[in-house]
Design a protein around this motif. Structure first.
Motif, mmCIF file in Angstrom:
data_model
loop_
_atom_site.group_PDB
_atom_site.id
_atom_site.type_symbol
_atom_site.label_atom_id
_atom_site.label_comp_id
_atom_site.label_asym_id
_atom_site.label_seq_id
_atom_site.Cartn_x
_atom_site.Cartn_y
_atom_site.Cartn_z
ATOM 1 N N ASN A 117 0.814 -1.222 0.000
ATOM 2 C CA ASN A 117 0.000 0.000 0.000
ATOM 3 C C ASN A 117 0.840 1.260 0.000
ATOM 4 O O ASN A 117 0.323 2.362 0.057
ATOM 5 C CB ASN A 117 -0.915 0.022 1.228
ATOM 6 N N GLY A 118 2.136 1.104 -0.014
ATOM 7 C CA GLY A 118 3.019 2.270 -0.008
ATOM 8 C C GLY A 118 3.251 2.833 1.379
ATOM 9 O O GLY A 118 4.338 3.288 1.688
ATOM 10 N N ASP A 119 2.213 2.806 2.236
ATOM 11 C CA ASP A 119 2.359 3.394 3.575
ATOM 12 C C ASP A 119 2.307 2.329 4.675
ATOM 13 O O ASP A 119 2.009 2.637 5.823
ATOM 14 C CB ASP A 119 1.288 4.474 3.808
ATOM 15 N N ASP A 120 2.606 1.087 4.329
ATOM 16 C CA ASP A 120 2.561 0.000 5.319
ATOM 17 C C ASP A 120 3.655 0.175 6.374
ATOM 18 O O ASP A 120 4.724 0.709 6.087
ATOM 19 C CB ASP A 120 2.792 -1.362 4.630
ATOM 20 N N GLU A 121 3.364 -0.326 7.556
ATOM 21 C CA GLU A 121 4.347 -0.298 8.635
ATOM 22 C C GLU A 121 5.549 -1.181 8.317
ATOM 23 O O GLU A 121 6.689 -0.778 8.429
ATOM 24 C CB GLU A 121 3.700 -0.818 9.936
ATOM 25 N N ILE A 122 5.243 -2.437 7.939
ATOM 26 C CA ILE A 122 6.351 -3.359 7.689
ATOM 27 C C ILE A 122 6.343 -3.868 6.246
ATOM 28 O O ILE A 122 5.295 -3.948 5.605
ATOM 29 C CB ILE A 122 6.352 -4.568 8.664
ATOM 30 N N ALA A 123 7.530 -4.218 5.802
ATOM 31 C CA ALA A 123 7.690 -4.660 4.418
ATOM 32 C C ALA A 123 7.153 -6.083 4.242
ATOM 33 O O ALA A 123 7.106 -6.865 5.191
ATOM 34 C CB ALA A 123 9.162 -4.617 4.047
ATOM 35 N N ASN A 124 6.779 -6.398 3.027
ATOM 36 C CA ASN A 124 6.256 -7.714 2.689
ATOM 37 C C ASN A 124 7.414 -8.687 2.419
ATOM 38 O O ASN A 124 8.078 -8.624 1.380
ATOM 39 C CB ASN A 124 5.363 -7.571 1.444
ATOM 40 N N GLU A 125 7.645 -9.586 3.353
ATOM 41 C CA GLU A 125 8.791 -10.502 3.291
ATOM 42 C C GLU A 125 8.793 -11.339 2.011
ATOM 43 O O GLU A 125 9.836 -11.596 1.417
ATOM 44 C CB GLU A 125 8.805 -11.383 4.552
ATOM 45 N N GLU A 126 7.613 -11.744 1.588
ATOM 46 C CA GLU A 126 7.546 -12.584 0.395
ATOM 47 C C GLU A 126 8.055 -11.833 -0.851
ATOM 48 O O GLU A 126 8.706 -12.409 -1.714
ATOM 49 C CB GLU A 126 6.087 -13.039 0.182
ATOM 50 N N GLY A 127 7.740 -10.574 -0.901
ATOM 51 C CA GLY A 127 8.223 -9.741 -2.009
ATOM 52 C C GLY A 127 9.736 -9.592 -1.945
ATOM 53 O O GLY A 127 10.445 -9.723 -2.945
ATOM 54 N N LEU A 128 10.244 -9.323 -0.753
ATOM 55 C CA LEU A 128 11.690 -9.166 -0.584
ATOM 56 C C LEU A 128 12.425 -10.440 -0.982
ATOM 57 O O LEU A 128 13.482 -10.403 -1.620
ATOM 58 C CB LEU A 128 12.007 -8.820 0.873
ATOM 59 N N LYS A 129 11.821 -11.570 -0.640
ATOM 60 C CA LYS A 129 12.430 -12.863 -0.927
ATOM 61 C C LYS A 129 12.500 -13.125 -2.423
ATOM 62 O O LYS A 129 13.469 -13.696 -2.922
ATOM 63 C CB LYS A 129 11.599 -13.968 -0.276
ATOM 64 N N PHE A 130 11.431 -12.710 -3.110
ATOM 65 C CA PHE A 130 11.412 -12.898 -4.554
ATOM 66 C C PHE A 130 12.640 -12.251 -5.199
ATOM 67 O O PHE A 130 13.353 -12.864 -5.993
ATOM 68 C CB PHE A 130 10.119 -12.333 -5.162
ATOM 69 N N TYR A 131 12.905 -10.998 -4.824
ATOM 70 C CA TYR A 131 14.055 -10.322 -5.447
ATOM 71 C C TYR A 131 15.387 -10.887 -4.960
ATOM 72 O O TYR A 131 16.366 -10.883 -5.704
ATOM 73 C CB TYR A 131 13.965 -8.808 -5.251
ATOM 74 N N ASP A 132 15.414 -11.427 -3.727
ATOM 75 C CA ASP A 132 16.623 -12.118 -3.273
ATOM 76 C C ASP A 132 16.963 -13.242 -4.245
ATOM 77 O O ASP A 132 18.108 -13.404 -4.671
ATOM 78 C CB ASP A 132 16.374 -12.759 -1.894
ATOM 79 N N GLU A 133 15.922 -13.996 -4.589
ATOM 80 C CA GLU A 133 16.127 -15.130 -5.496
ATOM 81 C C GLU A 133 16.539 -14.664 -6.884
ATOM 82 O O GLU A 133 17.405 -15.257 -7.526
ATOM 83 C CB GLU A 133 14.847 -15.982 -5.573
ATOM 84 N N VAL A 134 15.924 -13.592 -7.336
ATOM 85 C CA VAL A 134 16.275 -13.046 -8.654
ATOM 86 C C VAL A 134 17.749 -12.623 -8.671
ATOM 87 O O VAL A 134 18.506 -12.977 -9.586
ATOM 88 C CB VAL A 134 15.360 -11.847 -9.014
ATOM 89 N N PHE A 135 18.187 -11.893 -7.644
ATOM 90 C CA PHE A 135 19.575 -11.419 -7.624
ATOM 91 C C PHE A 135 20.546 -12.594 -7.483
ATOM 92 O O PHE A 135 21.619 -12.602 -8.090
ATOM 93 C CB PHE A 135 19.785 -10.396 -6.499
ATOM 94 N N ASP A 136 20.170 -13.591 -6.685
ATOM 95 C CA ASP A 136 21.035 -14.763 -6.549
ATOM 96 C C ASP A 136 21.208 -15.463 -7.889
ATOM 97 O O ASP A 136 22.297 -15.907 -8.257
ATOM 98 C CB ASP A 136 20.448 -15.754 -5.535
ATOM 99 N N GLU A 137 20.116 -15.546 -8.607
ATOM 100 C CA GLU A 137 20.131 -16.164 -9.932
ATOM 101 C C GLU A 137 21.056 -15.380 -10.868
ATOM 102 O O GLU A 137 21.823 -15.958 -11.630
ATOM 103 C CB GLU A 137 18.687 -16.165 -10.462
ATOM 104 N N CYS A 138 20.981 -14.066 -10.796
ATOM 105 C CA CYS A 138 21.864 -13.218 -11.614
ATOM 106 C C CYS A 138 23.330 -13.529 -11.296
ATOM 107 O O CYS A 138 24.143 -13.750 -12.196
ATOM 108 C CB CYS A 138 21.611 -11.733 -11.327
ATOM 109 N N HIS A 139 23.656 -13.542 -10.010
ATOM 110 C CA HIS A 139 25.058 -13.757 -9.642
ATOM 111 C C HIS A 139 25.549 -15.144 -10.054
ATOM 112 O O HIS A 139 26.704 -15.309 -10.430
ATOM 113 C CB HIS A 139 25.271 -13.473 -8.154
ATOM 114 N N LYS A 140 24.647 -16.107 -10.021
ATOM 115 C CA LYS A 140 25.024 -17.447 -10.492
ATOM 116 C C LYS A 140 25.489 -17.402 -11.936
ATOM 117 O O LYS A 140 26.322 -18.185 -12.372
ATOM 118 C CB LYS A 140 23.795 -18.371 -10.412
ATOM 119 N N GLN A 141 24.877 -16.479 -12.689
ATOM 120 C CA GLN A 141 25.202 -16.355 -14.114
ATOM 121 C C GLN A 141 26.289 -15.307 -14.360
ATOM 122 O O GLN A 141 26.551 -14.940 -15.507
ATOM 123 C CB GLN A 141 23.944 -15.944 -14.906
#
Ligand code: P53
Length: 488
Positions: A117-141
């Motif tokens: 919602n843009g103004d949430d108190e805490i970040a959405n962990e599932e979203g953060l995790k998605f990009y963790d996986e994306v960046f890990d995949e990048c570094h693998k390559q």
């Protein structure tokens, strides 16, 4: 050798056109999720709900009346919702990029995946995790991510509740979002772009403001955007001094039509208003005199706070990044023959050919752009978008022979090379747009394709989403392998 050894060859994408999964993993609605499809003749639209509950369909750049809001209406087709589904294909896609030898991959984080919602108190962990996986995949390559923090998507809730960037508090929401991702990806991402094409942000969808053509409101929102940019450049450097942070500008090159001084003056004014102002603020850290005078003439009074000037001064960018697709001609003559261009219509340039979507193709213009920017600001440059949107045909044997795309890119790379080798311009990287096919921002079409990789999907979202290499795939692979020496 002309290109530096560590030159960042790669490709570029944006979440709202590529990622899909628009409500998956806790993601919230972004303004970009409310834009329908369209084509060259029919602009993309939004459905708005007025204060009295009445619904109205308007073109996406039209002003939204006060207290109205954009909604998602069941009967419409919204290309961002599935897009080309990077969300479920990222491993496969990043492997294809790895196979081409990409050194970098430009992608954007969906703000609403992190703060729904843009103004949430805490970040959405599932979203953060998605990009963790994306960046890990990048570094693998062996790929260094180049991350756009905000590419045409604002949490819809911020538009509805606060009128988006008109509200000074939106800066704080944005800073919180950046603080979250900077800390989380501190060791995975080094290159950041704050706002995509900041000089194209002007409507309800991007700024979140109603009556967006009201200059006072629009300029106040832009002021907040630029302050936010400066704040996060500083914040990023505090979190990791190795971060390289830039702001991204749509660089249409303008030519005066004739040697009539009036044409040159018109060109100067259009260039200043459209792009120079943004370059000046991000590189120098203050509003240039011509802008202050213009705001005066327009009776715009910007609401500022004590200390703002230091924020701008301390938040200048590390490098300049821009998109370059075409040039345009400025004329003071009446009734000159028009050229469609992207969104800024100029007159037709008799020396240039145009794409199927009417964008003039001007590779030499890129050398001019690189030189002028480097002369003026003496900062390293990155070309983070360039390319040819074209119709592709699949042959009976399954091959896609996109020689037109190869030609376009080849000519542009030759000019970058000339700027580096002959003129001595410092260029860090080149990431052609839509390296894997994605939805067009301008028209919402799928058939306007930019990629080295074809994605099976049509303008209404039908298709298997299967990926297939085009002829340009092997070509670009060789370009990267030879560090830009072999362009044939
Ligand atoms: P499409 C207009 C003019 C120049 C660049 O554009 C533009 C636009 C937006 O319509 O956008 C950038 O998809 C933008 C990308 C976009 C790309 O250019 O209309 O950063 O999101 O897809 C190409 O062909």
């Amino acid at each position: 050798m002309s290109f530096p050894k560590n030159f960042l060859w790669g490709g570029a994408t944006a979440a709202n056109q590529y990622e899909g999964g628009y409500l998956s993993g806790g993601k919230g609605l972004a303004t970009a999720d409310t834009v329908t499809d369209g084509d060259m003749k029919n602009p993309r639209k939004i459905v708005i709900e007025l204060e009295n509950g009445e619904r109205k369909t308007i073109s996406r750049f039209e002003d939204v009346p006060e207290n109205a809001k954009a909604i998602v209406e069941e009967n419409n087709y919204y290309p961002s919702h599935v897009a080309t589904d990077f969300y479920n294909h990222y491993k496969e896609d990043i492997a294809l990029m790895g196979e081409m030898g990409f050194k970098t991959f430009r992608m954007s984080i969906n703000w609403t995946r992190i703060f729904p919602n843009g103004d949430d108190e805490i970040a959405n962990e599932e979203g953060l995790k998605f990009y963790d996986e994306v960046f890990d995949e990048c570094h693998k390559q062996g790929i260094e991510p180049l991350v756009t923090i905000n590419h045409f998507d604002l949490p819809l809730n911020l538009a509805i509740k606060y009128e988006g960037w008109l509200h000074r508090g939106t800066i704080d929401f944005f800073v919180k979002y950046c603080d979250t991702i900077f800390r989380r990806y501190k060791n995975k991402v080094k290159y950041w772009l704050t706002f995509n094409e900041v000089n194209f942000l002007r409507s309800y969808l991007e700024l979140g403001i109603t009556n967006a053509s009201n200059i006072q409101k629009q300029q106040q929102a832009i002021y907040h955007l630029l302050l936010a940019n400066a704040k996060i450049v500083k914040l990023g450097h505090e979190i990791n001094p190795d971060f390289k942070i830039g702001l991204m500008i749509a660089n249409i090159l303008f030519y005066p039509e004739t040697c009539n001084p009036k044409d040159s003056i018109a060109e100067m004014e259009i260039s200043r208003g459209f792009k120079d102002f943004y370059y000046d603020v991000q590189c120098r850290g203050y509003y240039p005199s011509y802008k202050l005078k213009e705001l005066d003439r327009q009776n715009v009074v910007l609401k500022k706070e004590v200390g703002d000037e230091y924020i701008l001064k301390e938040g200048v960018v590390d490098f300049i990044s821009f998109s370059y697709y075409n040039s345009s001609v400025i004329s003071t003559k009446k009734n000159s023959e028009g050229s469609f261009g992207n969104q800024l219509a100029g007159v037709k340039n008799p020396y240039l050919k145009e794409s199927e979507w009417g964008w003039p193709i001007d590779a030499e213009g890129l050398r001019l752009v690189l030189n002028r920017l480097y002369d003026k600001y003496q900062l390293p440059l990155m070309i983070v978008e360039n390319g040819l949107g074209a119709l592709d045909t699949i042959e009976a044997d399954g091959s896609i022979n996109d020689d037109y795309r190869i030609d376009y890119l080849k000519e542009h790379i030759k000019q970058i090379k000339k700027a580096v080798e002959y003129d001595g311009v410092e260029v860090w990287g080149y990431t052609p747009w839509g390296c894997i096919d994605l939805v067009s921002a301008g028209t919402g079409e799928m058939k306007k394709r930019y990629g080295f990789v074809y994605v099976d999907m049509d303008d209404k979202g039908n298709g298997t989403l299967k990926r297939a290499k085009k002829k340009s795939f092997e070509w670009y692979k060789k370009v990267i392998e030879t560090n830009g020496e072999d362009l044939e």
